[in-house]
Design a protein around this motif. Sequence first.
Motif, PDB file in Angstrom:
ATOM      1  N   UNK A 497       3.753  -8.014 -12.269  1.00 13.05           N
ATOM      2  CA  UNK A 497       2.495  -7.348 -12.626  1.00 13.05           C
ATOM      3  C   UNK A 497       1.968  -6.516 -11.461  1.00 13.05           C
ATOM      4  N   UNK A 498       2.145  -7.090 -10.262  1.00 11.76           N
ATOM      5  CA  UNK A 498       1.679  -6.394  -9.054  1.00 11.76           C
ATOM      6  C   UNK A 498       2.449  -5.081  -8.865  1.00 11.76           C
ATOM      7  N   UNK A 499       3.756  -5.170  -9.040  1.00 15.24           N
ATOM      8  CA  UNK A 499       4.575  -3.942  -8.951  1.00 15.24           C
ATOM      9  C   UNK A 499       4.097  -2.926  -9.978  1.00 15.24           C
ATOM     10  N   UNK A 500       3.914  -3.416 -11.188  1.00 18.11           N
ATOM     11  CA  UNK A 500       3.545  -2.526 -12.288  1.00 18.11           C
ATOM     12  C   UNK A 500       2.263  -1.766 -11.980  1.00 18.11           C
ATOM     13  N   UNK A 501       1.245  -2.507 -11.553  1.00 15.13           N
ATOM     14  CA  UNK A 501      -0.044  -1.846 -11.340  1.00 15.13           C
ATOM     15  C   UNK A 501       0.010  -0.921 -10.120  1.00 15.13           C
ATOM     16  N   UNK A 502       0.695  -1.330  -9.079  1.00  7.50           N
ATOM     17  CA  UNK A 502       0.713  -0.458  -7.891  1.00  7.50           C
ATOM     18  C   UNK A 502       1.630   0.753  -8.097  1.00  7.50           C
ATOM     19  N   UNK A 503       2.667   0.574  -8.889  1.00  9.43           N
ATOM     20  CA  UNK A 503       3.479   1.761  -9.195  1.00  9.43           C
ATOM     21  C   UNK A 503       2.637   2.744 -10.026  1.00  9.43           C
ATOM     22  N   UNK A 504       1.986   2.209 -11.061  1.00 13.92           N
ATOM     23  CA  UNK A 504       1.187   3.092 -11.933  1.00 13.92           C
ATOM     24  C   UNK A 504       0.106   3.804 -11.121  1.00 13.92           C
ATOM     25  N   UNK A 505      -0.529   3.069 -10.203  1.00 13.37           N
ATOM     26  CA  UNK A 505      -1.605   3.680  -9.417  1.00 13.37           C
ATOM     27  C   UNK A 505      -1.050   4.756  -8.491  1.00 13.37           C
ATOM     28  N   UNK A 506       0.073   4.468  -7.820  1.00 12.66           N
ATOM     29  CA  UNK A 506       0.589   5.464  -6.874  1.00 12.66           C
ATOM     30  C   UNK A 506       1.168   6.674  -7.611  1.00 12.66           C
ATOM     31  N   UNK A 507       1.762   6.454  -8.777  1.00 13.31           N
ATOM     32  CA  UNK A 507       2.265   7.586  -9.556  1.00 13.31           C
ATOM     33  C   UNK A 507       1.097   8.433 -10.080  1.00 13.31           C
ATOM     34  N   UNK A 508       0.018   7.747 -10.436  1.00  6.25           N
ATOM     35  CA  UNK A 508      -1.182   8.488 -10.871  1.00  6.25           C
ATOM     36  C   UNK A 508      -1.702   9.338  -9.726  1.00  6.25           C
ATOM     37  N   UNK A 550       5.333  12.340 -15.871  1.00 11.79           N
ATOM     38  CA  UNK A 550       4.981  10.972 -15.519  1.00 11.79           C
ATOM     39  C   UNK A 550       6.244  10.171 -15.216  1.00 11.79           C
ATOM     40  N   UNK A 551       6.210   9.430 -14.110  1.00 12.36           N
ATOM     41  CA  UNK A 551       7.359   8.592 -13.754  1.00 12.36           C
ATOM     42  C   UNK A 551       8.241   9.231 -12.702  1.00 12.36           C
ATOM     43  N   UNK A 552       7.837  10.358 -12.182  1.00  7.43           N
ATOM     44  CA  UNK A 552       8.674  11.090 -11.220  1.00  7.43           C
ATOM     45  C   UNK A 552       8.697  10.496  -9.819  1.00  7.43           C
ATOM     46  N   UNK A 553       7.767   9.612  -9.515  1.00  6.55           N
ATOM     47  CA  UNK A 553       7.731   9.025  -8.167  1.00  6.55           C
ATOM     48  C   UNK A 553       8.835   7.972  -8.053  1.00  6.55           C
ATOM     49  N   UNK A 554       9.691   8.134  -7.044  1.00  3.93           N
ATOM     50  CA  UNK A 554      10.854   7.249  -6.920  1.00  3.93           C
ATOM     51  C   UNK A 554      10.490   5.934  -6.244  1.00  3.93           C
ATOM     52  N   UNK A 555      10.751   4.791  -6.896  1.00  8.52           N
ATOM     53  CA  UNK A 555      10.553   3.515  -6.216  1.00  8.52           C
ATOM     54  C   UNK A 555      11.374   3.502  -4.921  1.00  8.52           C
ATOM     55  N   UNK A 556      10.848   2.887  -3.902  1.00  7.83           N
ATOM     56  CA  UNK A 556      11.559   2.840  -2.616  1.00  7.83           C
ATOM     57  C   UNK A 556      11.132   3.938  -1.660  1.00  7.83           C
ATOM     58  N   UNK A 557      10.425   4.950  -2.154  1.00  4.79           N
ATOM     59  CA  UNK A 557       9.969   6.032  -1.263  1.00  4.79           C
ATOM     60  C   UNK A 557       9.090   5.432  -0.174  1.00  4.79           C
ATOM     61  N   UNK A 558       9.444   5.735   1.080  1.00  9.37           N
ATOM     62  CA  UNK A 558       8.691   5.169   2.219  1.00  9.37           C
ATOM     63  C   UNK A 558       7.382   5.935   2.412  1.00  9.37           C
ATOM     64  N   UNK A 559       6.269   5.215   2.457  1.00  7.44           N
ATOM     65  CA  UNK A 559       4.994   5.901   2.679  1.00  7.44           C
ATOM     66  C   UNK A 559       4.949   6.511   4.072  1.00  7.44           C
ATOM     67  N   UNK A 560       4.188   7.584   4.227  1.00  8.04           N
ATOM     68  CA  UNK A 560       3.948   8.163   5.553  1.00  8.04           C
ATOM     69  C   UNK A 560       2.836   7.386   6.241  1.00  8.04           C
ATOM     70  N   UNK A 561       2.448   7.814   7.458  1.00  7.11           N
ATOM     71  CA  UNK A 561       1.347   7.124   8.133  1.00  7.11           C
ATOM     72  C   UNK A 561       0.050   7.255   7.331  1.00  7.11           C
ATOM     73  N   UNK A 562      -0.667   6.133   7.213  1.00  7.82           N
ATOM     74  CA  UNK A 562      -1.890   6.150   6.414  1.00  7.82           C
ATOM     75  C   UNK A 562      -3.112   6.450   7.281  1.00  7.82           C
ATOM     76  N   UNK A 563      -4.162   6.933   6.661  1.00  6.62           N
ATOM     77  CA  UNK A 563      -5.403   7.222   7.388  1.00  6.62           C
ATOM     78  C   UNK A 563      -6.443   7.667   6.388  1.00  6.62           C
TER      79      UNK A 563
END
Length: 772
Positions: A497-508, A550-563
């Motif tokens: 569920x955690x994966x699902x919601x965070x994937x949906x949020x980041x893809x959004x 929708x769905x174009x964001x690839x799982x495994x993509x490394x985030x850049x530095x956050x700020x």
Amino acid sequence: MPATPQKFYLTTPIYYVNARPHIGHAYTTLVADTIARRHRLMGDDTFFLTGTDEHGQKIERSAAAAGIPPQAFADEVSAAFRTLWDRMGLTYNDYIRTTDPRHKQGAQKLFADLHARGQIYLSSYTGQYSIGEEMFIEGPPGTIGPDGRPTETVTEENFFFKLSEYQEKLLDLIESDTLHIQPESRKNEVLSFLRGNVAEATEAGEVLAISASGKAYVPGALRDLSVSRSSFTWGIPVPEPAASETQEKHVIYVWLDALANYMTAMGYGSEAPEDIAKFEKYWPADLHLVGKEIIRFHCVYWPAFLLAANLPLPKAVTAHGWLLFDDSKMSKSKGNIVRTETILDAFGTLLPKPLDGPGPEFSDEHWKHEQDLFATDILRYFLLREIPFGQDGSFSFKAMITRYNADLANGYGNLVSRTLAMIKSNFDGAIPGKGDAAQNDPSGWDVIDQVHKKFERYDFSGATQDLWFFLGAVDGLISSAAPWKLAKSEDPTDKLKLETVLYAASESIRVLTALLYPILPNATAKVWLQLGLGDIEQAAANGKLKDLKWGGLQPGTKLGPLGPIFPRADKGLAQIMTDIEASKAPKSTLIDELNPTLPEHHDSNDPAAGPRTATLAEPNPGAFVAGSHAVTTERLHTSHTDAPASGPFVAAALATATPDTPQIAIDDFVKIDLRVAKITIAERIPKADKLLRLEVDLGYEQRQILSGIAEWYTPEELIGRRIVIIANLAPRKMRGLESHGMLLAASSGDNTKPVLTTFPDTEDLALGSRVR
Ligand code: MSP
């Protein structure tokens, strides 16, 4: 969405150099930059032109008052405009100045060509000239011109352009939309001007003519236009052989000079092969973006010059409304001019300089530029979100801060920060698997398509509202899934569920960011990097922002530095900006801040200099809600503070009682933007017995209005009706929905049926027509 990439050439007006840039000029240029960026990401070969208009009596006098030669004066102010556009990172492709040799050459060529074709002749004229507006107007000596100052009597031998020959042709081109004028209300305004006063001519028994689309017009209503001046010298000299016809030295009329910029910047007038190729490639312009006060110059004179010179016409002219400041006209004497620099300086301070310098990229200069770009995004968003495109809109520091905190800091910025922080801590900084993420976006409707369509119509306010509706849906998804709780659970289904919601949020976030790029180029670039997707400019250039799915964001993509993207702003920032403005208030009157924010009805003067005036008629002058306006106005004021329990419609008071409403001035009345609109959607709102949700068509845009008439009207009987709405009412939220305006209705007493003000379908009345 254009199917295949095309060339797209768009222009802003070139700004007069008698005034330093203010936020009104910035508005046009920011809109143009947004449109240009969108066309580039759609793959179009886009050319965006801006520049300055530097000749004419107004500028000659401003320079004389400043005690400097006009050229030096123009150099300074033109540079101030350009410096500001650069501070804001605007992506214009060329910056034309009418004092550029390339422009002079081209403007002279156009004049000479019109002369050679017999379209320009010499004649004498005495008339009233408004220096502020650079045009002849009708009236006795000392008439107050549109700029509020008395006109001057000018007798001159002038060259005239045979404008009168183009009446029918222009009517045909505009009625058939070959020259596309937006919004519809402006098109109607131009058509009324071209048609002349049909009612008066009919009454006088004059013979009318009929245009190709079957509409009556007064032949001869369009008169020849003076296109040279000889009483001053600051302009482009009339070229030979015309020049030899006169005793005096003539300069080209400043509007003919200025309008030619759109072609001279594209190489017109030059014999160099690369210029010829450039002109062939880009001309005609695809879009002239202008403020509404100069629509006639662009939709009557400019196309007539081009027709006369046998050159292709621009495809579209789109006019936006005026920016008003703290709800009143901008004027130097009122001290309510807002400089864009103030906003950049103040909002820029919200972006703290990172502590992990020093490196060359953190030089003070670099950091200042980062802050400018950050603040520019906020201004872009505010103007585009707040002002329904085409309408007038108010600017205030407070409103800007409120909108910033609500939508950017607490909205977009916060969604990005919390989503990516959770991905960082729970998935080692890489986009999680899709889990059970739905195939579609969480909003339940096709946001991508909707937003593209709104952008195409230049409905920026509608597009951003849709995007924030989407953002709200994503926020809702996160709140209900409570990922912070899921993260603490040992249960493997919770992990999914955690994966699902965070994937949906980041893809959004990815989808939102791609769609927002033309409006927020700087912030979206940061978010794109944080998502680990690299350079957004490159993504735009490579068509990656165009075909969003929708769905174009690839799982495994490394985030850049956050700020942080949008740190919250303190309300005290408004006072800081007010203080900066006060400290910069002009001490001298040498540079006269131009104030085009005149009420529309003042804009009815004609620069054409002949015996008969064809004035720019107000759109639909006959459409007036008789007798109800004073009452309506009074109710409108009270309804802001104590909203009627029955919901947002404005009911006219009992007709039989003697109204004791206070008198108002016409200036107060014209502030209320009453428009004809058609109800396209009407539906009940769950759990709200009194409210209906309506969507109305204003011709230039669709709106949502919530109205408390559900007790008296069924949705079905409303659809298709043409009603009157107050179009410039500040939005209000009810039941979680925003209402953008009110309907006009009359009722005989409290709790009796409000009868809607309607127009029958039989009347030929365009949607969006102003009621006054
Ligand atoms: N020089 C002419 C245009 C010649 S184009 C061939 C001119 N210049 S101007 O400096 O007065 O700029 C007018 C334009 O600036 C408006 O049409 C509009 O685009 C923009 N604005 C100036 N003040 C504005 C507001 N207060 N609000 C919105 N736009 C404003 O006219």
